[in-house]
Write an enzyme that holds these catalytic residues in place. Sequence first.
Site, mmCIF file in Angstrom:
data_model
loop_
_atom_site.group_PDB
_atom_site.id
_atom_site.type_symbol
_atom_site.label_atom_id
_atom_site.label_comp_id
_atom_site.label_asym_id
_atom_site.label_seq_id
_atom_site.Cartn_x
_atom_site.Cartn_y
_atom_site.Cartn_z
ATOM 1 N N TYR A 175 27.839 44.130 19.328
ATOM 2 C CA TYR A 175 28.342 42.953 20.045
ATOM 3 C C TYR A 175 27.194 42.289 20.820
ATOM 4 O O TYR A 175 26.975 41.081 20.708
ATOM 5 C CB TYR A 175 29.455 43.389 20.993
ATOM 6 C CG TYR A 175 30.140 42.268 21.733
ATOM 7 C CD1 TYR A 175 30.883 41.309 21.057
ATOM 8 C CD2 TYR A 175 30.075 42.192 23.125
ATOM 9 C CE1 TYR A 175 31.539 40.301 21.746
ATOM 10 C CE2 TYR A 175 30.730 41.187 23.822
ATOM 11 C CZ TYR A 175 31.462 40.239 23.130
ATOM 12 O OH TYR A 175 32.107 39.245 23.821
ATOM 13 N N PHE A 205 42.744 35.435 22.773
ATOM 14 C CA PHE A 205 43.074 35.336 24.209
ATOM 15 C C PHE A 205 42.453 34.073 24.817
ATOM 16 O O PHE A 205 43.172 33.157 25.241
ATOM 17 C CB PHE A 205 42.587 36.622 24.895
ATOM 18 C CG PHE A 205 42.521 36.569 26.391
ATOM 19 C CD1 PHE A 205 43.576 36.073 27.146
ATOM 20 C CD2 PHE A 205 41.392 37.049 27.053
ATOM 21 C CE1 PHE A 205 43.503 36.041 28.542
ATOM 22 C CE2 PHE A 205 41.319 37.028 28.432
ATOM 23 C CZ PHE A 205 42.370 36.514 29.184
ATOM 24 N N GLY A 221 26.158 24.767 11.704
ATOM 25 C CA GLY A 221 26.017 23.871 10.553
ATOM 26 C C GLY A 221 27.082 22.785 10.581
ATOM 27 O O GLY A 221 26.812 21.611 10.283
ATOM 28 N N ARG A 258 40.771 47.217 26.654
ATOM 29 C CA ARG A 258 40.060 46.792 27.860
ATOM 30 C C ARG A 258 40.803 47.275 29.091
ATOM 31 O O ARG A 258 41.999 47.547 29.063
ATOM 32 C CB ARG A 258 39.891 45.280 27.885
ATOM 33 C CG ARG A 258 38.769 44.865 26.961
ATOM 34 C CD ARG A 258 38.389 43.444 27.142
ATOM 35 N NE ARG A 258 39.203 42.587 26.312
ATOM 36 C CZ ARG A 258 38.846 41.374 25.926
ATOM 37 N NH1 ARG A 258 37.707 40.867 26.316
ATOM 38 N NH2 ARG A 258 39.637 40.651 25.167
HETATM 39 N N1 UDP Z 1 37.641 51.569 31.541
HETATM 40 C C1 UDP Z 1 38.313 52.647 32.067
HETATM 41 N N2 UDP Z 1 39.489 53.032 31.477
HETATM 42 C C2 UDP Z 1 40.007 52.394 30.403
HETATM 43 C C3 UDP Z 1 39.336 51.289 29.871
HETATM 44 C C4 UDP Z 1 38.139 50.893 30.459
HETATM 45 O O1 UDP Z 1 37.885 53.259 33.052
HETATM 46 O O2 UDP Z 1 41.080 52.840 29.920
HETATM 47 C C5 UDP Z 1 36.372 51.145 32.178
HETATM 48 C C6 UDP Z 1 35.197 51.015 31.208
HETATM 49 O O3 UDP Z 1 34.533 52.252 31.074
HETATM 50 C C7 UDP Z 1 34.347 49.977 31.909
HETATM 51 C C8 UDP Z 1 35.369 49.115 32.641
HETATM 52 O O4 UDP Z 1 36.557 49.861 32.708
HETATM 53 O O5 UDP Z 1 33.499 50.589 32.861
HETATM 54 C C9 UDP Z 1 35.657 47.793 31.936
HETATM 55 O O6 UDP Z 1 35.927 48.102 30.598
HETATM 56 P P1 UDP Z 1 36.412 47.015 29.556
HETATM 57 O O7 UDP Z 1 36.704 47.734 28.288
HETATM 58 O O8 UDP Z 1 37.497 46.206 30.129
HETATM 59 O O9 UDP Z 1 35.204 46.024 29.302
HETATM 60 P P2 UDP Z 1 33.628 46.019 29.598
HETATM 61 O O10 UDP Z 1 33.495 45.431 30.953
HETATM 62 O O11 UDP Z 1 33.086 47.422 29.563
HETATM 63 O O12 UDP Z 1 33.087 45.187 28.518
#
Ligand code: UDP
Length: 320
Positions: A151, A17, A108, A192
């Site tokens: 991560y 992305f 490197g 996400r």
């Molecule tokens: N989230 C949610 N429903 C979904 C996917 C994510 O409520 O189907 C929430 C997740 O718990 C977090 C926020 O959205 O609090 C952002 O999640 P994401 O996976 O985009 O990335 P993060 O910011 O957690 O790395």
Amino acid sequence: MAKDRKLVSVVTGGSGFLGSHLCDYLLGKGHQVIAIDNLITGNVTNIEHLAGNENFQFIKHDVTNYITVPGDVDYIFHFASPASPIDYLELPIQTLKVGSLGTHKALGLARAKNATFFLASTSETYGDPLVHPQPETYWGNVNPVGPRGVYDEAKRFAEAMTMAYHRYHGIDTRIVRIFNTYGPRMRPNDGRVVPTFIMQALKGEPLTVFGEGDQTRSFCYVSDLIEGIYRLAMSRECDPTNIGNPNEMTVLQFAEVIIKLCNSSSKIVNKPLPTDDPKVRRPNIDKARKILGWEPVMNLEDGLQSTIAYFKNLLEKGLI
Ligand code: UDP
């Protein structure tokens, strides 16, 4: 120093992305670009429009192994990594390896080529933050042994390794801490919140809000992020720099915005909150404003409209 050739940039994760948008941007600035990706979460369709461009080259390679690039290189942008929570839960070892071994190999290469090394780090280095909004001086609150630790700790290691190469080998380095970013070319199923909610709203399915949805995030449009990254690369700033949009909202508010912008009749359902999901997140971008003269310019509604249009098009063409 004037050069009688184009600047050469290597982008690891170049078909992902952010990596693919960065390739486009660098080509637009007149660079020659070499994208490297093992395609475990990247997708060649993100760079297929660059096929035939004489300034672009793609190498399929896993950067946790020795990286060979012929000729001069001026910049190495290390963007390779699984980057969504479900990706790094499914690929925990690869995530740890690309953040550690992959960063080592890319550093490197920077050393061998006397190139500037640019690390894509993350707001996850702050973990579930106890300081809000997060300035670069905050050391974070990370659970090293939780599911997100693969991560978070890989990126924290990557930052430490980058600074070690800077201090010990004198490598010119940059570190960006990237906050939640969205836009076209996100994977529809990367889990996400942005692609998930948009896909659910477009299909009329319930939007899955984790927990009560009172956790916050701050969303930056991809073109703003890439502009900030380029400015940071061209600066002399070696310490970590936040790039993101401070426009903070709850996940529940975000779900409502998506339903509205998609003209959807989808409802909202609550699902369990993932382990160690940060309760708040918002970048302090004072430093980027001051040293890069950068701040985001895209408003959320316009950015989301272009992202929604991207997913709508994929759905209509039956590509997803
Ligand atoms: N989230 C949610 N429903 C979904 C996917 C994510 O409520 O189907 C929430 C997740 O718990 C977090 C926020 O959205 O609090 C952002 O999640 P994401 O996976 O985009 O990335 P993060 O910011 O957690 O790395």
